[in-house]
Each structure stands twice: as structure tokens, then as C-alpha cells.
Write a protein that holds these residues in place. Structure first.
Motif, short mmCIF file in Angstrom:
data_model
loop_
_atom_site.label_atom_id
_atom_site.label_comp_id
_atom_site.label_asym_id
_atom_site.label_seq_id
_atom_site.Cartn_x
_atom_site.Cartn_y
_atom_site.Cartn_z
N VAL A 1 -4.53 -1.28 -15.57
CA VAL A 1 -4.30 -0.61 -14.32
C VAL A 1 -3.42 -0.50 -13.55
O VAL A 1 -1.77 -1.52 -13.97
N ILE A 2 -2.00 -0.28 -12.94
CA ILE A 2 -1.53 0.02 -11.62
C ILE A 2 -1.91 -0.26 -10.09
O ILE A 2 -3.03 0.55 -9.45
N ILE A 3 -1.60 -0.82 -9.74
CA ILE A 3 -1.59 -1.95 -8.53
C ILE A 3 -0.14 -1.39 -7.61
O ILE A 3 1.04 -1.50 -7.91
N TYR A 4 -0.67 -0.64 -6.02
CA TYR A 4 0.45 0.01 -5.88
C TYR A 4 0.21 -0.32 -3.85
O TYR A 4 -1.43 -0.65 -3.91
N PRO A 5 0.80 -0.78 -3.34
CA PRO A 5 0.57 -1.51 -1.71
C PRO A 5 0.40 -0.11 -0.73
O PRO A 5 0.94 0.96 -1.29
N ASP A 6 -1.33 0.20 -0.05
CA ASP A 6 -1.44 0.86 0.31
C ASP A 6 -0.57 1.09 1.54
O ASP A 6 -1.47 -0.12 3.03
N GLU A 7 0.23 1.73 2.13
CA GLU A 7 0.58 1.49 4.24
C GLU A 7 -0.85 2.41 4.89
O GLU A 7 -0.84 2.24 6.20
N LEU A 8 -1.82 3.17 4.35
CA LEU A 8 -2.60 4.32 4.58
C LEU A 8 -4.13 3.47 4.95
O LEU A 8 -4.73 3.92 5.34
N GLY A 9 -3.93 1.84 4.95
CA GLY A 9 -5.10 1.47 3.90
C GLY A 9 -5.86 1.29 5.31
O GLY A 9 -5.95 1.52 6.52
N PRO A 10 -7.39 1.22 5.61
CA PRO A 10 -8.17 0.76 6.71
C PRO A 10 -8.17 0.44 7.52
O PRO A 10 -8.81 0.14 8.27
N GLU A 11 -7.13 -1.06 7.32
CA GLU A 11 -7.48 -2.07 8.54
C GLU A 11 -5.34 -2.30 8.56
O GLU A 11 -4.67 -3.21 7.50
N PRO A 12 -4.92 -1.26 9.70
CA PRO A 12 -3.94 -1.63 9.70
C PRO A 12 -3.54 -3.09 10.29
O PRO A 12 -4.53 -3.54 11.36
N GLY A 13 -2.55 -3.38 10.13
CA GLY A 13 -1.79 -5.22 9.67
C GLY A 13 -2.43 -5.71 8.91
O GLY A 13 -1.63 -6.62 8.75
N LYS A 14 -2.98 -4.93 7.98
CA LYS A 14 -3.33 -6.58 6.87
C LYS A 14 -3.39 -5.98 5.72
O LYS A 14 -3.39 -4.57 5.39
N ARG A 15 -2.64 -6.66 4.69
CA ARG A 15 -2.52 -5.22 3.49
C ARG A 15 -3.04 -5.19 2.54
O ARG A 15 -4.57 -5.81 2.68
N SER A 16 -3.08 -3.97 2.58
CA SER A 16 -3.88 -3.12 1.77
C SER A 16 -3.68 -2.33 0.41
O SER A 16 -1.64 -2.65 -0.27
N PHE A 17 -4.65 -2.27 -0.61
CA PHE A 17 -3.64 -2.09 -2.23
C PHE A 17 -4.39 -1.11 -2.61
O PHE A 17 -5.88 -1.01 -2.46
N LEU A 18 -4.49 -0.48 -3.47
CA LEU A 18 -5.17 1.15 -4.24
C LEU A 18 -4.70 0.76 -6.14
O LEU A 18 -3.64 -0.01 -6.16
#
Length: 446
Positions: free
Chosen positions: A115-132
Motif C-alpha cells: 500500500v501507499i499511505i498518505y496523511p489526509d488533511e480533509l479527514g472526517p475528524e478535524p484536529g485528529k490524524r487521518s490517513f488515506l
């Protein structure tokens, strides 16, 4: 080769339908449900490519939409901690901040998913780390279930994204940085909160572009883009395996699949699933097999592989053909077909075919037999330039297709040789420093 399919009429009198069903039953052998599921999975892995080989312009610069890949969203307070314990790379490393290549392994150190993992600034939970998580489209649901199974009490949300939510593109430009593809990239990024990330596996490969489809106002259509087959051809020529039709789930080893040389493994991070065998192979073993690009040909001498360097890819394009021979293509070779020496049977096959298009593809090759690579601590001698290798096409027993054999020429891409050269230089420098340190200690004792 895919078996021929027969259309079945769904309309008409019941008696005609019964006669049709009886005819099918009489000629079609019984296949149990378990075998049917295996066949269905193998057919999914053999995603069809376009039947035409792209032009040089397509391979040297292009922009394609990756329908063969899907995105999974992982967001929540425990998302980072959970992923760190199940992937081969270090999610907290500064150089991985924009995105990184990695894999999920079994407890025995076999690859489950690359896989390739990207940080997701548009994640569903603002202020918490999200990844794609970018994964093989055919394996997206399997990986979703895999993560969900091991989630336990970890606090994060998991969602398999629809292609209409986030679109994934791949862009490459070896010709003109201000050419038409740059304008197309600007177009797909229009109001789409885009994220452009250099492909973390091989620097010369290109860049990933992730676009939020729900807010994008781009008017681009598929006709404006490069065919996805051009992306796969470029990937094959560079020797970059991708997905579980090439990195076989549950059997492929990460180092043999080039994950270490494609920046997919951090050998200094803490524990993760499958770490023990991976670390042991790195420090105590020798990687004798690697996935390499291959050129197929039917008769005559093996094609001359261009010299190493960034210009190698451009020169390799001249060897591309839509077919190896009349009516014969790489797509007809079954996955896992053995690659053997001509007129010589080895105890173990020197190679195993994985996937291809036209007259090129990828195969798992024994380095000291199929290439002139000299393994660390060993002397050359097993490889012979005059030795030819062949792979058989699939087909029914006794059929002409089954008897057809194609010759295979494997080669090491330029970027992989560069990685090996840099690693050898580092090892030599470390050895020299250890000797100097040992000499200083001996002097102090005296």
C-alpha cells in the motif's frame, strides 16, 4: 488465456430453457464451490489491459486515472498508533510526512497487501490524524476487513471510499515540465483540494495526485487522459510490482518483492506484524530472487538491453510490441508459470512469471542465474549470456497453445543498480570506520 464464454438466453419458453440447461450440464465438468471461489479470485487478479501498446509520448509524459487502485480512510485518535504496529514502514518518520510506501504482513513475514499511505488533511475528524491507504482495487474490501478484524478496542473510524469521493491519478513527465500534461494536472486540481505527492517507491516514476471529487469543478473526461495501460507499461519497464496479482498475497516475501529498495521497510522501527523474519533476512540472509522486468521474444537472439541510466526507459520503448508473435501476447501467460532454461530442466525453476502486457512483463527471477548480478560474498559463474530462458503459455491439455513457448530476457533496471551501488558504498564506509575504530582501540591498549 481466458476461457471462451457462452451467452445464455434468459427469455423464451421454459422447455427451451431446460433443454439449454441440460446441454450445458452435459458438456461442462462439475466444479465444487470452493474451486469456483479460487477461480473467481484468480480471474479478478488478471485485470485486462488495453490490447494496444502506447506510443513513446504516452510513456514519457502522461496523466492517467488509476481505476485499478482504491482508497481507504482511517481517522481517529488511535489511527496512527494502530497502523504503526501493523505496517513495515515508520509512520512517524519525518521523511514520510507527505506519504510513504509500505506493506501489511502475515505473522510469518509474507506480504498480505502492499500500500501507499498518505496523511489526509480533509479527514472526517478535524484536529485528529487521518490517513488515506491506497491499495489494489480488487483487494480493497479484503484489506478493509483485515484492518477491521484487528482493530479490537482501538479508537478510529474506517471507511472504504467510493471513487466518486476521492479520485486518484498518476502523472509523469520526462520530456517538458511545462508541457500539456502540466496544464491537465492544473485542470484536475481545480477547486478539488488536491494533494500531489512524488511516488515514494522510485523517484523517476512520477507523482500521485489525489483529488476531492465532491468539490472539484474539473471538466476533464477520460478521453483527455492517457490510457491506464501506459501507466502499467511504464511500471513494468521500471520493474515496479504493484497489487496482489504481482505481489502474491500470503506467499510473496517483502525483500523479494523489492519493498526494501522501494523505501517500503524501515529496518530500525519498533515491532510490527511479521518483523522477525524480515529483519533476519535483511541482516543474516542473502536475497537471491527479485521481481524484475522482462522482455518476451519468440525467435533469434535476445534483445539488446539499453545501457544503464535515466535514458534507459526511453531506449526500452523501442523494444515494445503489441504482440510477441502473431496472436500471442504476454497476457496469455498464466500467473505463476515457470521460467526454465532452454533444453535444460533445473531442480527448481530459475523464475516465475507474474504479469505482463504486449511483449513485456514482470517475473520473480533468480538473480545469479537469469542476470549478471553478483550476490554479496559470492563469485560470478552461474550466469551465461548465451543461456536462453523460456516460459510456456496456458491452454488445454495437448492443445497447440499449451505447447507454445516464449523466450524471456530479464534485466535489472537502472534505478535498482543505483540503489545497490549506494548500499555497497555505505557498507564499505561502515566497514572502514569499524576497522579504524578497532585500530584506535588497539593503539590505546598498547
Amino acid at each position: 488465456m481466458q476461457p471462451a464464454t457462452r451467452s445464455i438466453a434468459v427469455a423464451g419458453p421454459a422447455s427451451a430453457a431446460l433443454r439449454h440447461r441440460s446441454a450445458r450440464t452435459a458438456t461442462t465438468p462439475f466444479v465444487c464451490l470452493g474451486c469456483r471461489s479460487v477461480q473467481r479470485r484468480q480471474q479478478q487478479h488478471r485485470r485486462p489491459f488495453s490490447g494496444t501498446v502506447s506510443t513513446q509520448t504516452d510513456l514519457r509524459s502522461g496523466l492517467t486515472k488509476l481505476t485499478s487502485r482504491r482508497l481507504i480512510s482511517v481517522s481517529g485518535p488511535d489511527a496512527s498508533k494502530f497502523l504503526q504496529g501493523v505496517i513495515t514502514n515508520n509512520i512517524d518518520a519525518p521523511h514520510n510526512a507527505n506519504g510513504f510506501y509500505t506493506g501489511f504482513l502475515t505473522a510469518q513475514g509474507r506480504v498480505v497487501h502492499d500500500v501507499i499511505i498518505y496523511p489526509d488533511e480533509l479527514g472526517p475528524e478535524p484536529g485528529k490524524r487521518s490517513f488515506l491507504i491506497e491499495v489494489d482495487a480488487n483487494e480493497a474490501m479484503t484489506l478493509h476487513k483485515h484492518i477491521k478484524r484487528y482493530k479490537l478496542r482501538s479508537k478510529f473510524n474506517l471507511k472504504l471510499l467510493d471513487p466518486e469521493e476521492r479520485a486518484l491519478y498518476h502523472a509523469w513527465n520526462d520530456v517538458d515540465q511545462s508541457g500539456p500534461w502540466s496544464k491537465l494536472i492544473d485542470e484536475i486540481q481545480k477547486d478539488g483540494n488536491p494533494r500531489t505527492v512524488p511516488d515514494p517507491r522510485v523517484p523517476a516514476f512520477g507523482s500521485r495526485v489525489i483529488v476531492n471529487q465532491t468539490s472539484s469543478s474539473s471538466s476533464l473526461t477520460d478521453n483527455d487522459l492517457t490510457p491506464e495501460s501506459s501507466y502499467h507499461l511504464r511500471r513494468f519497464l521500471l520493474g515496479i510490482p504493484e497489487g496482489q496479482s504481482e505481489i502474491i498475497s500470503g506467499s510473496a516475501l517483502p525483500l523479494e518483492s523489492n519493498m526494501d529498495v522501494m523505501n517500503g521497510i524501515d529496518f530500525r522501527k519498533g515491532c510490527y506484524v511479521g518483523q522477525e523474519l524480515t529483519i533476519r533476512t535483511k541482516h543474516r540472509g542473502v536475497v537471491r530472487k527479485r521481481i524484475l522486468p522482462c522482455i518476451l521474444y519468440s525467435e533469434g537472439a535476445a534483445p539488446e538491453i539499453p545501457a544503464d541510466g535515466p535514458g534507459q526507459l526511453e531506449a526500452l520503448e523501442k523494444l515494445l510490441k503489441p504482440e510477441v508473435d502473431e496472436g500471442v501476447k504476454a497476457e496469455m501467460i498464466p500467473q505463476g508459470a515457470s521460467i526454465d532454461k532452454v533444453d535444460k530442466k533445473s531442480r527448481s525453476a530459475p523464475g516465475k512469471w507474474l504479469r505482463g502486457i504486449g511483449n513485456v512483463g514482470l517475473a520473480l527471477c533468480r538473480l545469479e542465474v537469469m542476470t549478471d548480478t553478483v550476490l554479496p560474498g559470492e563469485t560470478p559463474g552461474m550466469y551465461s549470456p548465451e543461456q536462453d530462458f523460456v516460459v510456456s503459455l496456458g491452454g488445454g491439455e495437448g492443445s497447440e497453445v499449451e505447447a507454445k513457448k516464449l523466450k524471456v530476457k530479464a534485466f535489472v533496471p537502472f534505478w535498482l543498480k543505483d540503489v545497490w551501488r549506494i548500499e555497497a558504498e555505505k557498507a564499505e564506509e561502515e566497514r572502514r570506520m569499524r576497522e579504524e575504530l578497532l585500530g584506535e582501540r588497539e593503539s590505546d591498549v598498547e
